[in-house]
Design a protein around this motif. Structure first.
Motif, PDB file in Angstrom:
ATOM      1  N   SER A 230      29.164  73.750 -45.524  1.00 17.84           N
ATOM      2  CA  SER A 230      28.204  72.718 -45.924  1.00 17.84           C
ATOM      3  C   SER A 230      27.963  72.739 -47.425  1.00 17.84           C
ATOM      4  O   SER A 230      27.765  71.687 -48.047  1.00 17.84           O
ATOM      5  CB  SER A 230      26.888  72.907 -45.165  1.00 17.84           C
TER       6      SER A 230
ATOM      7  N   GLN B 151      29.221  77.769 -41.060  1.00 18.70           N
ATOM      8  CA  GLN B 151      28.727  76.400 -41.220  1.00 18.70           C
ATOM      9  C   GLN B 151      27.967  76.251 -42.530  1.00 18.70           C
ATOM     10  O   GLN B 151      28.081  75.230 -43.225  1.00 18.70           O
ATOM     11  CB  GLN B 151      27.833  76.034 -40.034  1.00 18.70           C
ATOM     12  N   TYR B 152      27.178  77.282 -42.870  1.00 18.48           N
ATOM     13  CA  TYR B 152      26.450  77.247 -44.142  1.00 18.48           C
ATOM     14  C   TYR B 152      27.428  77.147 -45.323  1.00 18.48           C
ATOM     15  O   TYR B 152      27.233  76.361 -46.262  1.00 18.48           O
ATOM     16  CB  TYR B 152      25.598  78.511 -44.304  1.00 18.48           C
TER      17      TYR B 152
ATOM     18  N   GLU C 263      27.435  80.395 -37.522  1.00 18.05           N
ATOM     19  CA  GLU C 263      26.387  79.695 -38.263  1.00 18.05           C
ATOM     20  C   GLU C 263      26.543  79.927 -39.763  1.00 18.05           C
ATOM     21  O   GLU C 263      26.367  78.999 -40.564  1.00 18.05           O
ATOM     22  CB  GLU C 263      25.009  80.175 -37.785  1.00 18.05           C
TER      23      GLU C 263
ATOM     24  N   LYS D  25      31.650  72.931 -38.255  1.00 19.52           N
ATOM     25  CA  LYS D  25      30.620  71.890 -38.330  1.00 19.52           C
ATOM     26  C   LYS D  25      29.895  71.931 -39.668  1.00 19.52           C
ATOM     27  O   LYS D  25      29.647  73.008 -40.209  1.00 19.52           O
ATOM     28  CB  LYS D  25      29.624  72.084 -37.181  1.00 19.52           C
ATOM     29  N   GLU D  26      29.566  70.761 -40.186  1.00 16.19           N
ATOM     30  CA  GLU D  26      28.821  70.661 -41.442  1.00 16.19           C
ATOM     31  C   GLU D  26      27.349  70.367 -41.148  1.00 16.19           C
ATOM     32  O   GLU D  26      27.023  69.630 -40.212  1.00 16.19           O
ATOM     33  CB  GLU D  26      29.397  69.549 -42.329  1.00 16.19           C
ATOM     34  N   LEU D  27      26.486  70.941 -41.966  1.00 17.58           N
ATOM     35  CA  LEU D  27      25.044  70.771 -41.809  1.00 17.58           C
ATOM     36  C   LEU D  27      24.460  70.117 -43.053  1.00 17.58           C
ATOM     37  O   LEU D  27      25.006  70.259 -44.152  1.00 17.58           O
ATOM     38  CB  LEU D  27      24.372  72.136 -41.590  1.00 17.58           C
TER      39      LEU D  27
ATOM     40  N   ASN E  93      19.276  74.509 -43.286  1.00 19.55           N
ATOM     41  CA  ASN E  93      18.485  74.863 -42.094  1.00 19.55           C
ATOM     42  C   ASN E  93      17.384  75.856 -42.417  1.00 19.55           C
ATOM     43  O   ASN E  93      17.109  76.797 -41.652  1.00 19.55           O
ATOM     44  CB  ASN E  93      19.389  75.432 -40.992  1.00 19.55           C
TER      45      ASN E  93
END
Length: 799
Positions: free
Chosen positions: A535, A531-532, A528, A556-558, A576
């Motif tokens: 992003s 991902q931050y 996670e 994964k991009e957020l 998030n």
């Protein structure tokens, strides 16, 4: 107002045309029509009558009064196609105004804001006759702008496709003049044959008088029409208290024509009408030949071929870098923080905060939402955005914006230009007096050659050879360098490049690869957390951010919110619901005195340090050898916002006292300003954290790494993969400067030798008329050929 007592003719105060009656008057001034009176009223009401002091009767007749023909411009669909900029209530538009012809026109059109409330500023490009206007649409409409120009006598030609000067019509008019001059010249020579062979017998009486007046009749259209450009140019120059190359030619033509008329009227000879018409004929041929030669080796830049920038096009969720000229309407491009928008488009995704200072000169952020229109030249500030293009990229427009960045320190003419302008001026004045002296001398020694000698002095003098060497040599060099990945703002940049004695380098993204380095993680990040990181770094154009983005491929991009970037420090945003910071120790509040051995980027989530990425920089190919070569020619300095982990390596190429780390953008600017007090500097950076330093330097070079991320403050853009060739580029530029110096010496020598022959009476006006354009063309060909040969020597051009 000019009025004569004999014929009671009254001249219009505004445009200078003859007034048919005196019914249209105001303030004791007569006007030929209500249009001219209206223009005068407008200028008088706004205290702009200084317009009439710049030239006599400089105006044009005013046009449409009610403006009905321009009402269509207020239709939104049509108006939006004409606008090249629109932000809030501020808009920009470019009009083509072909009636601009003198300094008074320029002065008036650049003072439109004093006439019409709502006009913010205006600027006229005299060569292309394009008028750029920025205005407040709440105070004045497009139709009102067009009507104002029409009423002032500058009717705008409006086409949705744009308008350029029709050079073919100008070329056709020149050909007409050559044809007329050639026809009259040939027939006057035929009529003069009896005079040529008069030594075989007397040629007097009725036929001589008849042939003389017939020759005069044929000479009239040649003198008043074919040679009109020389007279008009000279008259405008005199009215503006200037001296141009056309003035000596015009004086020579007037002297020859006047002498011929006097001889014909007094029946003392047939004058010099054959020489006069032949002179004009050959001058016009020379003018045409010059133009053809210049066109064949034109140095105008092909922006679409040479502008070394690309944009990230989004295709199937992936980024693909595409050259600007290959972008098409409908393409979706990614614009990161501090990137320049290359073409008009619509915001598809993200929150845009656009800085249009590149276009307007005013620094203010404008917030935009999805569906809003964005204009070329704006710079994004904040998270990355996606734009769907509405137009193809106009690279000439981007370069025009770049070239009109007129800081006071960089807008002055180059040393060569100032020198040639001064020499040409003083030389012209000297030649005028020399011609008078030559005529006076020969008048008392051999009256038969006095006029020919004086006219030859005026015609053979050609200061234009001085002025042509610079633009053609430097212009050709610009073309060649552009094809090798080195793009210059203007020809003056070549001279700036060769003047410097100090060279300052940025490190990260300039001499190191922006997209290639060994990346390691110290500490542990959860999936996670990764991902931050990905992003956030996606939205930054900084080289380290781009390295991290590539390193985290597959993560994964957020979505993010409240993105901010502090130059040379780091980036932050909400992801998030978590506050994430990525950057230097101080930016993420890391408290440690541990020595840094590598470039470090820390990651903090909700004010807790999660880990640190380290980077082992990879230096661009050929950089060590490049620095060794430059070290022998310049005092080298290094400025970096990075830590001192690579100081030992840099000591091989830079003096210890010239290496500075932990430099903020302000620090870099102050450092360059201090160097500029006693040196001329070349600043080489990536345009991210050093825009101020690039602007403050004598010559700022922005290193481009295939993105639209360049600094408008720079003087040149260099493709990053060509940086190692910089010593060759500079050596070539210096060789071109030496070529110009040599050509200037040759030009001055040619003029001096030609003047000596003319003063001695050994040069005929016809011969001088042929030699003058030949000299100009020969100089142009010389500098062009030599600059091409030098390009082959430095391997910038194939054999």
């Amino acid at each position: 107002m000019i009025q004569t007592a004999e014929n009671k003719k009254v001249i219009c105060y505004h445009c200078g045309d003859l007034c048919l009656d005196e019914s249209v008057r105001l303030d004791d001034k007569a006007f030929c029509c209500n249009g001219c009176k209206t223009v005068y009223e407008i200028l008088n009401d706004h205290a702009l009558c200084d317009y009439y002091t710049l030239e006599d009767h400089p105006g044009h007749k005013g046009g449409d009064e009610n403006g009905s023909q321009y009402a269509f411009l207020d239709e939104p669909a049509i108006g939006d196609q004409l606008l090249n900029f629109k932000e809030g209530n501020v808009c920009g538009v470019t009009f083509y105004v072909p009636s601009v012809h003198c300094s008074s026109c320029i002065w008036l059109l650049e003072n439109l804001h004093k006439i019409q409330p709502g006009i913010l500023k205006s600027f006229i490009v005299f060569q292309t006759k394009q008028l750029e206007i920025q205005f407040n649409k709440d105070q004045v409409s497009l139709a009102q702008l067009a009507l104002l120009l029409d009423r002032l006598g500058y009717r705008p030609e409006i086409t949705l496709e744009g308008k350029t000067v029709n050079h073919r019509s100008v070329q056709k008019a020149l050909l007409y003049k050559i044809g007329i001059a050639g026809f009259c010249f040939g027939n006057i020579m035929l009529l003069s044959i009896p005079e040529y062979v008069s030594y075989l017998g007397d040629f007097n009486g009725t036929f001589k008088v008849f042939f003389s007046y017939l020759s005069l009749l044929l000479a009239l259209p040649v003198f008043f029409y074919c040679a009109s450009d020389y007279f008009i140019s000279s008259w405008h120059a005199i009215k503006n208290k200037m001296i141009t190359i056309d003035l000596p030619i015009a004086l020579g033509l007037v002297a020859t024509f006047t002498q011929s008329i006097l001889e014909i009227i007094s029946r003392s000879g047939m004058g010099y009408l054959d020489s006069l018409t032949g002179l004009i004929f050959f001058l016009l041929i020379g003018k045409w030949y010059q133009q053809k030669t210049y066109n064949s080796i034109s140095f105008q830049r092909d922006y679409k071929s040479y502008f070394p920038l690309a944009a990230a096009v989004m295709k199937e969720g992936k980024e693909l870098f595409v050259p600007l000229q290959q972008l098409n309407p409908g393409d979706v491009i990614l614009i990161r923080n501090q990137d320049v928008i290359p073409a008009d488009g619509v915001l598809e995704k993200g929150k845009a905060r656009i800085d249009y200072s590149f276009v307007t000169g005013e620094s203010a952020l404008a917030s935009k939402c999805q569906g809003d229109r964005l204009f070329a030249g704006g710079r994004q500030s904040g998270e990355s955005i996606q734009i769907k293009l509405l137009k193809k990229v106009s690279e000439s427009y981007l370069t025009q914006l770049w070239d009109t960045d007129r800081s006071s320190s960089k807008s002055k003419a180059s040393g060569f230009t100032r020198f040639t302008n001064q020499v040409a001026l003083y030389f012209t004045v000297a030649v005028l007096f020399l011609s008078l002296g030559t005529y006076a001398y020969w008048y008392f020694h051999d009256h038969s050659i006095a006029l020919h000698a004086a006219v030859s002095v005026l015609i053979i003098f050609c200061p234009c050879t001085l002025a042509l060497a610079i633009p053609f040599c430097f212009g050709n060099a610009m073309n060649i360098l552009s094809k090798n990945g080195f793009f210059f703002k203007n020809t003056a940049t070549i001279e700036k490049l060769t003047d410097a004695d100090v060279m300052v380098f940025d490190k990260t993204g300039t001499i190191t690869y922006s997209g290639l380095a060994e990346v390691h993680l110290l500490g542990s990040l959860t999936e996670e957390d990764a991902q931050y990181v990905k992003s956030l770094v996606k939205h930054s154009g900084h080289p380290l951010s781009r390295l991290l983005y590539q390193h985290l491929k597959g993560i994964k991009e957020l979505p993010i919110h409240d993105f901010e970037e502090q130059l040379s420090q780091g980036i932050s945003a909400q992801v998030n619901g978590n506050f994430v910071r990525i950057g230097s120790r101080s930016f993420v509040d890391v408290l440690t005195d541990q020595e840094q051995h590598e470039t470090e980027v820390y990651v903090s989530v909700n004010n807790q340090v999660k880990g640190c990425y380290t980077f082992k920089n990879t230096y661009r190919e050929g950089i060590p050898e490049m620095l060794r070569v430059l070290h022998r020619q310049y005092r080298l300095h290094l400025l970096s916002g990075d830590n001192e982990s690579e100081r030992e390596m840099m000591l091989h190429y830079f003096p210890a006292g010239n290496i500075h780390f932990h430099q903020s953008p302000a620090d870099k600017l102050n450092y360059i300003q201090s160097l500029e007090k006693s040196h001329k500097t070349i600043m080489i950076g990536d345009g991210l954290n050093d825009a101020g330093a690039l602007l403050a330097s004598n010559c700022g070079i922005s290193v481009s790494d295939s993105s639209a991320h360049f600094s408008p403050a720079c003087d040149a853009i260099l493709e990053a993969n060509q940086l190692h060739r910089l010593p060759d580029y500079i050596a070539y530029a210096k060789a071109c400067v030496n070529t110009v110096r040599f050509s200037l010496i040759v030009s001055l020598s040619y003029n001096i030798i030609g003047l000596c022959f003319a003063c001695m009476g050994l040069l005929k006006p016809l011969t001088a008329a042929v030699l003058m354009p030949v000299s100009s063309v020969s100089v142009v060909l010389f500098v062009t050929v030599v600059s091409n040969m030098l390009a082959r020597k430095y391997k910038l051009k194939q054999n």
